[in-house]
Design a protein around this motif. Structure first.
Motif, mmCIF file in Angstrom:
data_model
loop_
_atom_site.group_PDB
_atom_site.id
_atom_site.type_symbol
_atom_site.label_atom_id
_atom_site.label_comp_id
_atom_site.label_asym_id
_atom_site.label_seq_id
_atom_site.Cartn_x
_atom_site.Cartn_y
_atom_site.Cartn_z
ATOM 1 N N ARG A 280 12.694 37.683 -63.990
ATOM 2 C CA ARG A 280 13.248 38.955 -64.469
ATOM 3 C C ARG A 280 14.665 38.775 -64.999
ATOM 4 O O ARG A 280 15.386 37.874 -64.578
ATOM 5 C CB ARG A 280 13.195 40.001 -63.352
ATOM 6 N N PRO A 281 15.094 39.641 -65.917
ATOM 7 C CA PRO A 281 16.420 39.463 -66.533
ATOM 8 C C PRO A 281 17.556 39.748 -65.562
ATOM 9 O O PRO A 281 17.375 40.415 -64.544
ATOM 10 C CB PRO A 281 16.397 40.474 -67.680
ATOM 11 N N LEU B 128 20.812 28.217 -57.759
ATOM 12 C CA LEU B 128 21.340 28.601 -59.074
ATOM 13 C C LEU B 128 20.587 27.889 -60.188
ATOM 14 O O LEU B 128 20.279 28.488 -61.224
ATOM 15 C CB LEU B 128 22.834 28.279 -59.155
ATOM 16 N N ARG B 129 20.283 26.629 -59.983
ATOM 17 C CA ARG B 129 19.533 25.893 -61.009
ATOM 18 C C ARG B 129 18.133 26.461 -61.191
ATOM 19 O O ARG B 129 17.568 26.397 -62.286
ATOM 20 C CB ARG B 129 19.468 24.404 -60.647
ATOM 21 N N GLU B 130 17.572 27.023 -60.103
ATOM 22 C CA GLU B 130 16.248 27.642 -60.189
ATOM 23 C C GLU B 130 16.321 29.101 -60.631
ATOM 24 O O GLU B 130 15.301 29.777 -60.722
ATOM 25 C CB GLU B 130 15.552 27.550 -58.824
ATOM 26 N N ARG B 131 17.545 29.586 -60.893
ATOM 27 C CA ARG B 131 17.786 30.952 -61.361
ATOM 28 C C ARG B 131 17.250 31.999 -60.376
ATOM 29 O O ARG B 131 16.737 33.034 -60.758
ATOM 30 C CB ARG B 131 17.194 31.179 -62.754
ATOM 31 N N PRO C 177 25.327 35.674 -66.522
ATOM 32 C CA PRO C 177 24.003 35.377 -67.115
ATOM 33 C C PRO C 177 24.023 34.150 -68.019
ATOM 34 O O PRO C 177 23.099 33.329 -67.981
ATOM 35 C CB PRO C 177 23.679 36.650 -67.906
ATOM 36 N N GLU C 178 25.085 34.001 -68.808
ATOM 37 C CA GLU C 178 25.165 32.836 -69.693
ATOM 38 C C GLU C 178 25.249 31.544 -68.899
ATOM 39 O O GLU C 178 24.605 30.541 -69.251
ATOM 40 C CB GLU C 178 26.389 32.964 -70.601
ATOM 41 N N LEU C 179 26.013 31.556 -67.798
ATOM 42 C CA LEU C 179 26.137 30.353 -66.975
ATOM 43 C C LEU C 179 24.816 30.006 -66.299
ATOM 44 O O LEU C 179 24.442 28.833 -66.199
ATOM 45 C CB LEU C 179 27.222 30.551 -65.917
ATOM 46 N N LEU C 180 24.097 31.030 -65.825
ATOM 47 C CA LEU C 180 22.813 30.781 -65.168
ATOM 48 C C LEU C 180 21.780 30.228 -66.140
ATOM 49 O O LEU C 180 20.884 29.473 -65.737
ATOM 50 C CB LEU C 180 22.291 32.072 -64.535
ATOM 51 N N ASP C 181 21.904 30.579 -67.398
ATOM 52 C CA ASP C 181 20.960 30.102 -68.416
ATOM 53 C C ASP C 181 21.339 28.746 -68.990
ATOM 54 O O ASP C 181 20.608 28.202 -69.823
ATOM 55 C CB ASP C 181 20.864 31.115 -69.566
ATOM 56 N N ARG D 266 25.596 23.932 -65.437
ATOM 57 C CA ARG D 266 26.794 24.757 -65.227
ATOM 58 C C ARG D 266 26.723 25.520 -63.907
ATOM 59 O O ARG D 266 27.364 26.558 -63.737
ATOM 60 C CB ARG D 266 26.981 25.721 -66.399
ATOM 61 N N SER D 267 25.932 24.998 -62.958
ATOM 62 C CA SER D 267 25.782 25.710 -61.684
ATOM 63 C C SER D 267 27.089 25.752 -60.894
ATOM 64 O O SER D 267 27.355 26.726 -60.178
ATOM 65 C CB SER D 267 24.679 25.068 -60.833
#
Length: 339
Positions: free
Chosen positions: A171-172, A252-255, A274-278, A282-283
């Protein structure tokens, strides 16, 4: 020492309960097919691949302790809770085997996960065998019908919570379809709290407790489970890999939509998250931003809220003398670990 750190008595109490339960747990695992039994023994830290004896960590044993203490809370001898402790420990092991596969986690307690050591198919089969063994264990006790119903309800919640946790990942981070903190609480109660509450309630049931007592213990365990999951979220981002047995920043890497992430996203300071998680790699930046945005502080504050609720439920329940204090010791240990 932080406000959530564990009291010194907790390790001794957990070790005492584990010592009571371990012979019965080993006996139960010994009834499995030898290959399935070896994988189960490996998951508990009793052996290496191939069956050579080992003394690896088998986990904290909190759920089995709650079952033993649940029986004591009902005024029964602590041995009355052993079948409940065996059943919940088997279910917990089953859930971890499958959870590692779903999350792609290659290690568990600083060893290869069962699916990495034996293969995905065998690990699924071993998990199924542990689940079946748990039901068989409870079905054999005099209160079997009620005990199996209680366990089945907790398992249904656990599966629902696990499904939500997996769906949250896709989910976003923003917009009307984002994961809310209310959805997170519901997920955490089901995925983690249901089995903790069931452990204490099952022990009480086998100890002869009435419905009010078992219900109070179940609800307290559910709030404890939410607090546990919140602390687990914090450790999943900032925990020491040497202690947690998992790499820093794996969530974080698994979002994963953990509570610190959700709290940070709700803060104006978290707009860049959101940009860092994507962005792969950059975790570490994401973890720094989440902390700056108050995500870590918010998660620990929420954990304290649910801990307080669990305490209040235990204080009002008609528990046998001394049992509430021991349950609170386990509670403090579970939410204070390694912070």
């Amino acid at each position: 020492m932080t406000a959530l750190q564990a009291p010194p008595a907790a390790p001794e109490l957990l070790a005492h309960c584990a010592g009571l339960v371990r012979p019965a747990l080993r006996q139960a695992v010994g009834r499995l097919h030898p290959w399935l039994g070896e994988m189960a023994a490996y998951s508990f830290g009793w052996c290496e691949v191939g069956g050579a004896p080992a003394t690896a960590s088998g986990g904290k044993g909190v759920r089995q302790a709650l079952a033993v203490l649940g029986a004591r809370a009902a005024g029964a001898d602590e041995h009355a809770g052993i079948p409940a402790a065996v059943a919940v420990e088997l279910v917990h092991a089953f859930s971890l085997l499958h959870d590692d596969i779903m999350d792609g986690d290659a290690t568990r307690r600083r060893r290869p996960a069962v699916w990495k050591a034996y293969g995905t198919g065998p690990a699924v089969l071993a998990g199924d065998a542990l689940f079946a063994l748990a039901v068989e264990t409870l079905a054999a006790v005099p209160q079997g019908a009620g005990a199996v119903r209680l366990l089945s309800a907790a398992l249904a919640d656990l599966m629902r919570g696990q499904a939500d946790d997996l769906l949250f990942t896709g989910r976003p981070c923003t917009g009307p379809d984002r994961v809310t903190v209310e959805e997170y609480r519901s997920m955490a109660e089901a995925k983690t709290g249901a089995l903790l509450g069931c452990a204490a309630a099952l022990g009480a049931l086998l100890g002869g407790a009435d419905e009010d007592t078992t219900s109070a213990l179940d609800r307290a365990g559910r709030h404890l489970g939410i607090a546990f999951q919140l602390v687990d979220d914090v450790l999943g981002i900032w925990g020491d890999p040497a202690v947690t047995g998992k790499p820093t920043g794996g969530d974080l890497r698994e979002r994963k939509k953990t509570y610190p992430v959700l709290a940070a996203l709700d803060s104006p300071a978290g707009r860049a998250l959101p940009e860092l998680l994507d962005s792969p790699g950059r975790s570490e930046e994401a973890a720094e931003l989440i902390e700056a945005a108050g995500g870590r502080t918010a998660a620990l504050a929420e954990a304290r809220t649910h801990t307080s609720t669990a305490r209040a439920l235990l204080s009002r329940a008609p528990l046998a003398a001394g049992a509430a204090g021991d349950l609170l010791t386990v509670l403090d240990f579970l939410v204070g670990r390694d912070l």
